[in-house]
Scaffold this motif. Structure first.
Motif, short mmCIF file in Angstrom:
data_model
loop_
_atom_site.label_atom_id
_atom_site.label_comp_id
_atom_site.label_asym_id
_atom_site.label_seq_id
_atom_site.Cartn_x
_atom_site.Cartn_y
_atom_site.Cartn_z
N VAL A 25 0.84 -1.21 0.00
CA VAL A 25 0.00 0.00 0.00
C VAL A 25 0.87 1.25 0.00
O VAL A 25 0.65 2.18 -0.77
N ILE A 26 1.88 1.26 0.85
CA ILE A 26 2.76 2.43 0.95
C ILE A 26 3.51 2.67 -0.36
O ILE A 26 3.69 3.80 -0.79
N LEU A 27 3.91 1.58 -1.03
CA LEU A 27 4.65 1.70 -2.29
C LEU A 27 3.74 1.86 -3.50
O LEU A 27 4.22 1.99 -4.63
N GLY A 28 2.43 1.85 -3.28
CA GLY A 28 1.48 2.03 -4.38
C GLY A 28 1.33 0.81 -5.26
O GLY A 28 0.89 0.91 -6.40
N ARG A 29 1.67 -0.35 -4.74
CA ARG A 29 1.56 -1.60 -5.50
C ARG A 29 0.15 -2.18 -5.38
O ARG A 29 -0.57 -1.89 -4.43
N GLU A 30 -0.18 -3.03 -6.32
CA GLU A 30 -1.46 -3.73 -6.28
C GLU A 30 -1.46 -4.70 -5.10
O GLU A 30 -0.48 -5.41 -4.86
N LEU A 31 -2.58 -4.73 -4.38
CA LEU A 31 -2.71 -5.66 -3.25
C LEU A 31 -3.09 -7.03 -3.78
O LEU A 31 -4.08 -7.19 -4.48
N ARG A 32 -2.31 -8.02 -3.44
CA ARG A 32 -2.58 -9.39 -3.87
C ARG A 32 -3.04 -10.26 -2.72
O ARG A 32 -3.74 -11.23 -2.91
N ASP A 33 -2.59 -9.93 -1.53
CA ASP A 33 -3.03 -10.64 -0.34
C ASP A 33 -3.02 -9.65 0.82
O ASP A 33 -2.55 -8.53 0.68
N PHE A 34 -3.58 -10.08 1.92
CA PHE A 34 -3.72 -9.19 3.06
C PHE A 34 -3.14 -9.85 4.31
O PHE A 34 -3.26 -11.05 4.49
N ASP A 35 -2.53 -9.04 5.13
CA ASP A 35 -2.01 -9.48 6.42
C ASP A 35 -2.64 -8.58 7.47
O ASP A 35 -2.58 -7.34 7.35
N PHE A 36 -3.26 -9.20 8.47
CA PHE A 36 -3.94 -8.44 9.52
C PHE A 36 -3.49 -8.92 10.88
O PHE A 36 -3.10 -10.07 11.04
N ILE A 37 -3.60 -8.03 11.85
CA ILE A 37 -3.50 -8.40 13.24
C ILE A 37 -4.82 -8.00 13.88
O ILE A 37 -5.36 -6.93 13.58
N VAL A 38 -5.35 -8.89 14.70
CA VAL A 38 -6.65 -8.67 15.32
C VAL A 38 -6.47 -8.58 16.84
O VAL A 38 -5.88 -9.48 17.44
N PHE A 39 -6.98 -7.52 17.43
CA PHE A 39 -7.02 -7.37 18.87
C PHE A 39 -8.48 -7.53 19.28
O PHE A 39 -9.31 -6.69 18.95
N GLY A 40 -8.77 -8.61 19.93
CA GLY A 40 -10.14 -8.92 20.32
C GLY A 40 -10.39 -10.39 20.05
O GLY A 40 -9.47 -11.21 20.01
N ASP A 41 -11.64 -10.74 19.84
CA ASP A 41 -12.03 -12.13 19.61
C ASP A 41 -11.78 -12.48 18.14
O ASP A 41 -12.59 -12.19 17.27
N LEU A 42 -10.66 -13.15 17.89
CA LEU A 42 -10.24 -13.47 16.53
C LEU A 42 -11.26 -14.35 15.81
O LEU A 42 -11.69 -14.03 14.70
N LEU A 43 -11.67 -15.45 16.42
CA LEU A 43 -12.59 -16.37 15.76
C LEU A 43 -13.94 -15.72 15.45
O LEU A 43 -14.48 -15.89 14.37
N LYS A 44 -14.45 -14.98 16.40
CA LYS A 44 -15.73 -14.29 16.18
C LYS A 44 -15.61 -13.28 15.02
O LYS A 44 -16.49 -13.18 14.18
N THR A 45 -14.50 -12.55 15.00
CA THR A 45 -14.28 -11.56 13.94
C THR A 45 -14.15 -12.22 12.58
O THR A 45 -14.75 -11.76 11.60
N VAL A 46 -13.40 -13.31 12.50
CA VAL A 46 -13.22 -14.02 11.24
C VAL A 46 -14.53 -14.62 10.75
O VAL A 46 -14.87 -14.54 9.56
N GLU A 47 -15.29 -15.22 11.65
CA GLU A 47 -16.59 -15.80 11.27
C GLU A 47 -17.53 -14.73 10.74
O GLU A 47 -18.22 -14.92 9.74
N LYS A 48 -17.57 -13.59 11.41
CA LYS A 48 -18.43 -12.49 10.98
C LYS A 48 -17.96 -11.94 9.63
O LYS A 48 -18.78 -11.68 8.74
N ALA A 49 -16.66 -11.80 9.45
CA ALA A 49 -16.13 -11.30 8.17
C ALA A 49 -16.47 -12.26 7.03
O ALA A 49 -16.84 -11.82 5.94
#
Length: 64
Positions: free
Chosen positions: A36-60
């Motif tokens: 994103v910073i280099l203005g490149r096309e996003l091909r995959d995403f890396d996230f860090i989750v603070f909170g209930d990871l499983l609940k957040t992933v299921e909802k997403a």
């Protein structure tokens, strides 16, 4: 520095919405952030989750 292109991404919007609904905080990190910073096309995403990871992933998954 202005970072563009994230607000238009439906996947990121879904994850952000899921985090709000679950009371979690989600941040984009790693290679995705670099691209994103280099203005490149996003091909995959890396996230860090603070909170209930499983609940957040299921909802997403339902929002996608």
């Amino acid at each position: 520095m202005k970072i563009t292109g994230l607000k238009e991404n439906k996947n990121i919007n879904s994850i952000q919405e899921a985090a709000k609904l679950c009371g979690s905080k989600v941040y984009i990190v790693g290679g995705a952030l670099r691209d994103v910073i280099l203005g490149r096309e996003l091909r995959d995403f890396d996230f860090i989750v603070f909170g209930d990871l499983l609940k957040t992933v299921e909802k997403a998954a339902k929002l996608l």
